[in-house]
Scaffold this motif. Structure first.
Motif, short mmCIF file in Angstrom:
data_model
loop_
_atom_site.label_atom_id
_atom_site.label_comp_id
_atom_site.label_asym_id
_atom_site.label_seq_id
_atom_site.Cartn_x
_atom_site.Cartn_y
_atom_site.Cartn_z
N LEU A 187 3.69 -0.42 11.79
CA LEU A 187 3.94 0.86 11.11
C LEU A 187 5.40 1.27 11.28
O LEU A 187 6.06 1.66 10.32
CB LEU A 187 3.02 1.95 11.69
CG LEU A 187 1.53 1.82 11.35
CD1 LEU A 187 0.70 2.75 12.20
CD2 LEU A 187 1.29 2.11 9.88
N GLN A 197 0.83 -1.20 0.00
CA GLN A 197 0.00 0.00 0.00
C GLN A 197 0.87 1.26 0.00
O GLN A 197 0.59 2.22 -0.72
CB GLN A 197 -0.92 -0.02 1.23
CG GLN A 197 -2.04 0.99 1.15
CD GLN A 197 -2.76 1.18 2.47
OE1 GLN A 197 -2.25 0.80 3.53
NE2 GLN A 197 -3.94 1.76 2.42
N GLY A 220 -4.05 -0.48 -2.66
CA GLY A 220 -3.09 0.45 -3.26
C GLY A 220 -3.72 1.79 -3.47
O GLY A 220 -4.83 2.06 -2.98
N SER A 260 2.62 1.65 -3.40
CA SER A 260 1.65 2.05 -4.42
C SER A 260 1.33 3.55 -4.31
O SER A 260 1.21 4.24 -5.31
CB SER A 260 0.39 1.21 -4.26
OG SER A 260 -0.60 1.62 -5.14
N HIS A 261 1.19 4.04 -3.07
CA HIS A 261 0.90 5.46 -2.89
C HIS A 261 2.12 6.32 -3.18
O HIS A 261 1.99 7.43 -3.66
CB HIS A 261 0.39 5.73 -1.47
CG HIS A 261 -1.06 5.39 -1.30
ND1 HIS A 261 -1.49 4.13 -0.95
CD2 HIS A 261 -2.17 6.14 -1.47
CE1 HIS A 261 -2.81 4.13 -0.90
NE2 HIS A 261 -3.25 5.32 -1.20
N ILE A 274 4.49 5.81 -5.47
CA ILE A 274 4.68 6.06 -6.90
C ILE A 274 3.54 6.91 -7.47
O ILE A 274 3.71 7.55 -8.49
CB ILE A 274 4.85 4.78 -7.75
CG1 ILE A 274 3.76 3.77 -7.42
CG2 ILE A 274 6.22 4.18 -7.61
CD1 ILE A 274 3.69 2.64 -8.40
N ARG A 322 0.09 10.62 1.80
CA ARG A 322 -0.86 10.42 2.90
C ARG A 322 -1.99 9.49 2.48
O ARG A 322 -2.60 9.69 1.44
CB ARG A 322 -1.45 11.76 3.34
CG ARG A 322 -0.44 12.59 4.08
CD ARG A 322 -1.01 13.94 4.35
NE ARG A 322 0.01 14.81 4.89
CZ ARG A 322 -0.18 16.09 5.19
NH1 ARG A 322 -1.38 16.62 4.99
NH2 ARG A 322 0.78 16.82 5.68
N PHE A 323 -2.25 8.50 3.30
CA PHE A 323 -3.35 7.58 3.00
C PHE A 323 -3.78 6.89 4.28
O PHE A 323 -3.09 7.00 5.30
CB PHE A 323 -2.90 6.55 1.96
CG PHE A 323 -1.69 5.75 2.37
CD1 PHE A 323 -1.84 4.55 3.05
CD2 PHE A 323 -0.40 6.21 2.10
CE1 PHE A 323 -0.73 3.82 3.44
CE2 PHE A 323 0.71 5.47 2.49
CZ PHE A 323 0.54 4.28 3.16
N LEU A 324 -4.92 6.20 4.23
CA LEU A 324 -5.40 5.48 5.41
C LEU A 324 -4.81 4.07 5.39
O LEU A 324 -5.17 3.27 4.55
CB LEU A 324 -6.93 5.38 5.38
CG LEU A 324 -7.71 6.67 5.60
CD1 LEU A 324 -9.17 6.47 5.23
CD2 LEU A 324 -7.58 7.12 7.04
N PRO A 325 -3.89 3.78 6.30
CA PRO A 325 -3.21 2.49 6.24
C PRO A 325 -4.15 1.32 6.56
O PRO A 325 -5.07 1.47 7.35
CB PRO A 325 -2.12 2.61 7.30
CG PRO A 325 -2.61 3.65 8.24
CD PRO A 325 -3.44 4.59 7.43
N VAL A 326 -3.90 0.18 5.90
CA VAL A 326 -4.73 -1.01 6.18
C VAL A 326 -4.31 -1.70 7.46
O VAL A 326 -4.94 -2.64 7.90
CB VAL A 326 -4.66 -2.04 5.04
CG1 VAL A 326 -5.52 -1.61 3.88
CG2 VAL A 326 -3.24 -2.31 4.62
N GLY A 342 -5.89 4.54 -4.55
CA GLY A 342 -7.21 4.59 -5.18
C GLY A 342 -7.91 3.25 -5.27
O GLY A 342 -8.94 3.12 -5.91
#
Lengths: 357, 502
Positions: A147, A125, A193, A128-129, A131, A136-140, A195
Motif C-alpha cells: 500500500l 484498482q 476495478g 480505476s476508482h 477515474i 475510497r474502496f476495499l483494496p485487493v 464496481g
C-alpha cells in the motif's frame, strides 16, 4: 486422470526415476534449498518452481495416495519414484486432454511475479476508482508495504488520473497482446476495478470449462511472462509505467552472496573477493553459482568461456545420468564442478537436457 | 451532548446512535472502565472508534483473530481514518519495527494477545499515550467458555504494565457467570456495566429437520433459488463448502462462490469484495467468513451444518439484517449431521498419544516461545490450526513457569485437554438441546442468557408460525450467466473506456 495427476506424472517422468516423489512436492511448493534448485535445473523442471505454493502437505499426501493405491501408474519405494509402462501410456493419452502453459518460469520469475502482481492489481484498482471519482474502496491487497509502495509510486509518476489511466490502459493492451489469448483473459479478468471485483481462479476455470489447477498454472504463466517483460533492461521505453512496478525487487540472495555480487559489480575477481572478505575461493564460487541461479540477467561469461559452455551442454545432452560426478568424468580435466554448475544455471528448454518429454 | 451526534454524522455518516452506543461512549469519555455486552451486528466497534476520535492518543484494541483485525483496519480506512494499523505475528520484522517506531502517528492499533507478550512491544506502548485499552471478544478470557484463549488471562497484568489506561471489555454474548469471570480476570471491578440483550428481533429463526443429507441438499437448492439474496450458507468443513457450491453452480442460476481459510489471501479478498459489491447471491463458507464484513443487506443465513455452540450460532445469524430489515436464519439438520461435531471438537486438540513426539519436535526446532516457528512445525506435522495454537499456548505457559520433565509436562497437557474438551462437549449439548426445542425458539435461546422475549413485532420463529414467502424474491428474475470478458473488453471496462481498443 485428473489434471493434478497429469501434472505429477509429468514431473515424475521428467525426474526419470532418479528422484523421490517428494522432489516433485518440494519443487511445486518452492522449497528454496540447494538440492531442490539443483535438481530443478538438472532435470529442466525449474520452470515449475513454486507454481503450487499453497499446496499443503495433507493435500499432497492425499494426491499421492490416490496415485499409489492402484499401483498401476507409478512404482514408489520411498527413495525413488518412476512411471510404469501403463503410467507412461496413460500420461501420453492425457496429453490430448490437458494443456500445460508455455510461459512458466517459476524459479527465475516466480518471486518477482508475485510482487509485481500485487502492485499491479492494487495500481489498476486504484486508477480505476480514481477515474470513477471514488477515492475510497476495499483494496485487493492488504499488505501495508505494498500500500505504501503504491502511494509512493503515484507520487513519483505524478500524472493526473486521466493520464495515468490512459497510460496504464495502453501499456496493458500492449502487454496482453504479446501473450496467448487464454493468459491475457485470465490476467485481465482477475484484476479488480470500480464496481467490479476480480474473478477467482475457480470462477474463471468454470467459465472456461478447464480444470482449476490447469487454470492456475496458465494464470501463473501469464504472471511469469509479465515479470519477464517488465524486469528486462529495455522495458522502460515500451512500458514506462508498468516497468516501474518491477523496481527494487531483490533477487532473493543470501546476505553473503549479495555482498559478493556487489563486489563483482565493482569489477573484482573471484580471488580478490576471497582475499578481501577472508573467504575460501570455493565459498565465493558457491556465491557466484547462487547468483547465476537467482539472477537471469547475470552473465556467466567471465567465469566460463564459450567453448567450455558448449562442451558442458553437449555432455549434459548426451548422458542419461544426472549424477554430477559422472558428468564431470565425461569432460576434460580443466572443466570443474564450478563451471558445470554455472552452465546448468543457464540451460533452458531450447538446450533440452536430453529429456524425452 | 450534541457533539457526540455531530461526530457520528461527520465521521461515520450515521444520523443516530443505535441502542447502547451513546451510553457506552459517554462512560468511556468520562474515563471509566466499561464492560459492554452488545449483540452482534449492533455496532460494537463504533463505540471505541468514535470515543477514540474524541479522546485522542492511542487506542489499543486486543483482538483474537488476524483476519478480524485486518477487516477492522480496512473498515476504518474506508471511513477515511488512515491512522489505523494491525500488529500481529504475520507482520515481517521490519514492518513490525517500523510500526512500533511510528506509534505516535497511529490512532487505532489492533494487536493480538500474543504480540502483547513481547517486552519490546510493551515498552513501545508504555511510551505511547494509550488512552483506551479495548479487549474485544472479551469472553475469550473465561475458562467457562468454549472460546477460551490462555493468552487472554494475562491482559489484566499487561494493562497495569503499560500504565493502566481505562479498559473497555466488549463481547456479544456472555452469561452471568462468564461476565463475573471476565471482570475479575481483567481487574476492572469498578467498571460500568452496559448490558443489552442478545436478541435480534428482525431475524426470524427456523430449524428444519430431514432424514438424509440428500434431502437437505435438495431443500438448500430450493431455498437458495427462492430466497431474496444476498445470503450466506455455513458449513463445518471446507470440502463441503466447495462441494455444495459446485452443486449450486450447476443446478441453479444463483451467482455463488465458496470461501474458507484454506484459500490464499488474494482469492479470499476477491470473494469478500464480490460479495460486498453485490456481485454474488450466495457464499458457501466456513465460519471464517463474515467476521468484520460490514455488509448491511444480508437477507438470509442458512446453516447447512449446525454450529457447535450457541454463541457461534448467534454470531453467525447476526450477520443477517444489519440494516434492520426482515431477514431469516434457517438451520438445516439431518440425522447424519450429529456425527460431525464430535469429530470437530477432537480435531481442535492434539491427539494425546502423539504429544511426546510433537513436543519433542517443537523443542528441536527451537522453543514454544517462538510461536510462529512452533506452530509451523505442528502444521507440517498435520495438526489443525486450532490444535497447533492450543498446544503452543499451553506449552509456552508451562515453560514460563520453568522447565519441567517431559512426562510432567505431558501429564499436565493431557489434563488440560480433558478439561477443555469437557467444556466444549457441554456447550455442544446445549446447542443440540436448543435444536430440539418444541416451543418458541427465540424464547428458548434468550433463556440461555437469562433474558425474556420482548413483544415480537415481525416473524419470530417456525414454532410461533413463520411464512417463508415473506423472504422470497419478488419474482424469479432470469439472470444472464456471467461470462469471462475478452481481455480487450475487460481492460476497457477497468479504465472506463467507452469502446474497446480496435
Amino acid at each position: 486422470m485428473t489434471f493434478e495427476q497429469f501434472l505429477i506424472l509429468s514431473l515424475i517422468h521428467r525426474f526419470r526415476g532418479e528422484r523421490s516423489a517428494s522432489a516433485v512436492y518440494h519443487l511445486l511448493k518452492g522449497k528454496r534449498t540447494a538440492q531442490t534448485i539443483q535438481d530443478g535445473f538438472l532435470y529442466q523442471v525449474h520452470v515449475y518452481f513454486q507454481t503450487l505454493k499453497s499446496l499443503t502437505r495433507q493435500e499432497w499426501q492425499a494426491l499421492m495416495e490416490d496415485l499409489s493405491r492402484s499401483g498401476r501408474w507409478i512404482l514408489n519405494d520411498g527413495n525413488r519414484c518412476l512411471l510404469t509402462e501403463e503410467g507412461l501410456q496413460a500420461l501420453e493419452a492425457a496429453r490430448s486432454r490437458f494443456e500445460l502453459p508455455t510461459g512458466l518460469d517459476g524459479w527465475f520469475y516466480g518471486r518477482a511475479a508475485e510482487k509485481i502482481w500485487s502492485r499491479l492489481s492494487l495500481l489498476v484498482q486504484t486508477a480505476s476508482h480514481l477515474i470513477a471519482k471514488q477515492p475510497r474502496f476495499l483494496p485487493v491487497v492488504r499488505d501495508d508495504a505494498t500500500l505504501r509502495w503504491i502511494k509512493g509510486y503515484l507520487k513519483a509518476v505524478g500524472r493526473d488520473r486521466e493520464a495515468l489511466a490512459a497510460g496504464l490502459y495502453n501499456e496493458l493492451v500492449a502487454l496482453c497482446s504479446r501473450f496467448p489469448e487464454r493468459e491475457a483473459t485470465l490476467l485481465s479478468n482477475r484484476l479488480s476495478g470500480s464496481g467490479m471485483a476480480g474473478k477467482t481462479i475457480d470462477q474463471m476455470a468454470v467459465l472456461l470449462s478447464r480444470p482449476e489447477t490447469e487454470t492456475l498454472l496458465w494464470f501463473q504463466s501469464g504472471l511469469h511472462r509479465t515479470a519477464k517483460v517488465l524486469t528486462a533492461k529495455q522495458s522502460a521505453s515500451s512500458f514506462p509505467l508498468l516497468s516501474r512496478l518491477a523496481k527494487d525487487i531483490d533477487a532473493g540472495l543470501t546476505a553473503s552472496s549479495a555482498k559478493t555480487y556487489e563486489l563483482l559489480k565493482k569489477g573484482l575477481g573471484v580471488e580478490d573477493i576471497a582475499r578481501l572478505r577472508r573467504l575460501k575461493t570455493a565459498t565465493v564460487q558457491d556465491h557466484i553459482v547462487e547468483i547465476a541461479f537467482c539472477d537471469p540477467e547475470f552473465s556467466i561469461r567471465p567465469f566460463v568461456n564459450e567453448s567450455a559452455e558448449r562442451l558442458v551442454k553437449q555432455v549434459l545432452k548426451r548422458t542419461r545420468t544426472r549424477r554430477l560426478s559422472a558428468i564431470k568424468q565425461a569432460l576434460p580435466a580443466d572443466i570443474d564442478y564450478f563451471h558445470i554448475r554455472l552452465v546448468l544455471a543457464r540451460m533452458n528448454d531450447r538446450d533440452d537436457v536430453g529429456s524425452d518429454a | 451532548m450534541t457533539t457526540l451526534e455531530a461526530t457520528l454524522k461527520e465521521r461515520f455518516g450515521f444520523e443516530a446512535f443505535r441502542p447502547g452506543q451513546k451510553e457506552v461512549i459517554e462512560d468511556i469519555l468520562k474515563g471509566h472502565d466499561v464492560f459492554c455486552m452488545l449483540p452482534t451486528g449492533s455496532g460494537k466497534s463504533l463505540c471505541y472508534q468514535l470515543a477514540g476520535e474524541l479522546l485522542g492518543g492511542l487506542v489499543v484494541i486486543v483482538s483474537p483473530l488476524v483476519s478480524l483485525m485486518e477487516d477492522q483496519v480496512e473498515a476504518l480506512r474506508l471511513h477515511g481514518e488512515k491512522r489505523a494499523a494491525a500488529l500481529n505475528s504475520f507482520l515481517g520484522r521490519e514492518e513490525k519495527e517500523r510500526l512500533l517506531r511510528s506509534l505516535h502517528e497511529c490512532r487505532f492499533l489492533y494487536i493480538s494477545p500474543e504480540m502483547l507478550q513481547s517486552e519490546r512491544v510493551r515498552r513501545a506502548l508504555k511510551r505511547a499515550n494509550v488512552t483506551l485499552f479495548v479487549v474485544d471478544e472479551a469472553h475469550c478470557v473465561s475458562e467457562w467458555g468454549y472460546e477460551f484463549r490462555p493468552d487472554y488471562l494475562k491482559l489484566g497484568a499487561i494493562r497495569e504494565d503499560i500504565g493502566r489506561p481505562p479498559c473497555l471489555a466488549m463481547t456479544a454474548t456472555a452469561d452471568e457467570k462468564t461476565r463475573a469471570d471476565i471482570i475479575a480476570r481483567l481487574g476492572i471491578a469498578h467498571c460500568r456495566l452496559h448490558l443489552y440483550g442478545v436478541d435480534r428481533p428482525n431475524i426470524a429463526i427456523a430449524v428444519e429437520k430431514m432424514d438424509t443429507g440428500a434431502e437437505k441438499l435438495e431443500r438448500l437448492i430450493e431455498l437458495v433459488t427462492n430466497l431474496q439474496s444476498p445470503g450466506i450458507v455455513y458449513f463445518s468443513s471446507r470440502k463441503a463448502a466447495e462441494a455444495v457450491h459446485a452443486v449450486l453452480r450447476s443446478r441453479t442460476k444463483v451467482r455463488t462462490a465458496y470461501y474458507h481459510a484454506g484459500m490464499d489471501a488474494e482469492e479470499r479478498l476477491l470473494v469478500q469484495n464480490q460479495f460486498f459489491y453485490d456481485q454474488l447471491d450466495v457464499v458457501c463458507a466456513t465460519t471464517a467468513f463474515g467476521m468484520g464484513i460490514n455488509k448491511a443487506n444480508v437477507r438470509y443465513v442458512i446453516h447447512f451444518h449446525y454450529p457447535l455452540y450457541v454463541n457461534a450460532y448467534l454470531q453467525e445469524i447476526g450477520r443477517a439484517g444489519r440494516d434492520g430489515k426482515p431477514s431469516v436464519a434457517i438451520a438445516l439438520v439431518a440425522k447424519e449431521d450429529h456425527l460431525l461435531p464430535e469429530r470437530l471438537i477432537h480435531r481442535e486438540f492434539p491427539e494425546v498419544d502423539r504429544l511426546p513426539a510433537l513436543i519433542r519436535s517443537i523443542r528441536t526446532a527451537g522453543s514454544a516461545l517462538d510461536r510462529a516457528a512452533a506452530e509451523a512445525v505442528l502444521t507440517e506435522a498435520g495438526l489443525s490450526e486450532t490444535a497447533g495454537r492450543f498446544l503452543v499456548e499451553t506449552l509456552s505457559a508451562l515453560d514460563e513457569e520453568g522447565r519441567k520433565p517431559l512426562h510432567d509436562v505431558i501429564r499436565r497437557i493431557e489434563k488440560r485437554i480433558a478439561e477443555r474438551k469437557a467444556v466444549k462437549f457441554r456447550e455442544l449439548s446445549i446447542m443440540r438441546e436448543w435444536l430440539e426445542t418444541t416451543g418458541c425458539r427465540r424464547q428458548a435461546m434468550l433463556r440461555l442468557f437469562h433474558e425474556e422475549k420482548a413483544g415480537n413485532a415481525g416473524d419470530c420463529c417456525d414454532a410461533c408460525g413463520l411464512d417463508l414467502n415473506v423472504y422470497r424474491k419478488p419474482c424469479a428474475q432470469g439472470r444472464e450467466t456471467p461470462l469471462l470478458d475478452p481481455w480487450q473488453k475487460r481492460l476497457a471496462k477497468l479504465f472506463g473506456c467507452a469502446a474497446p481498443a480496435r
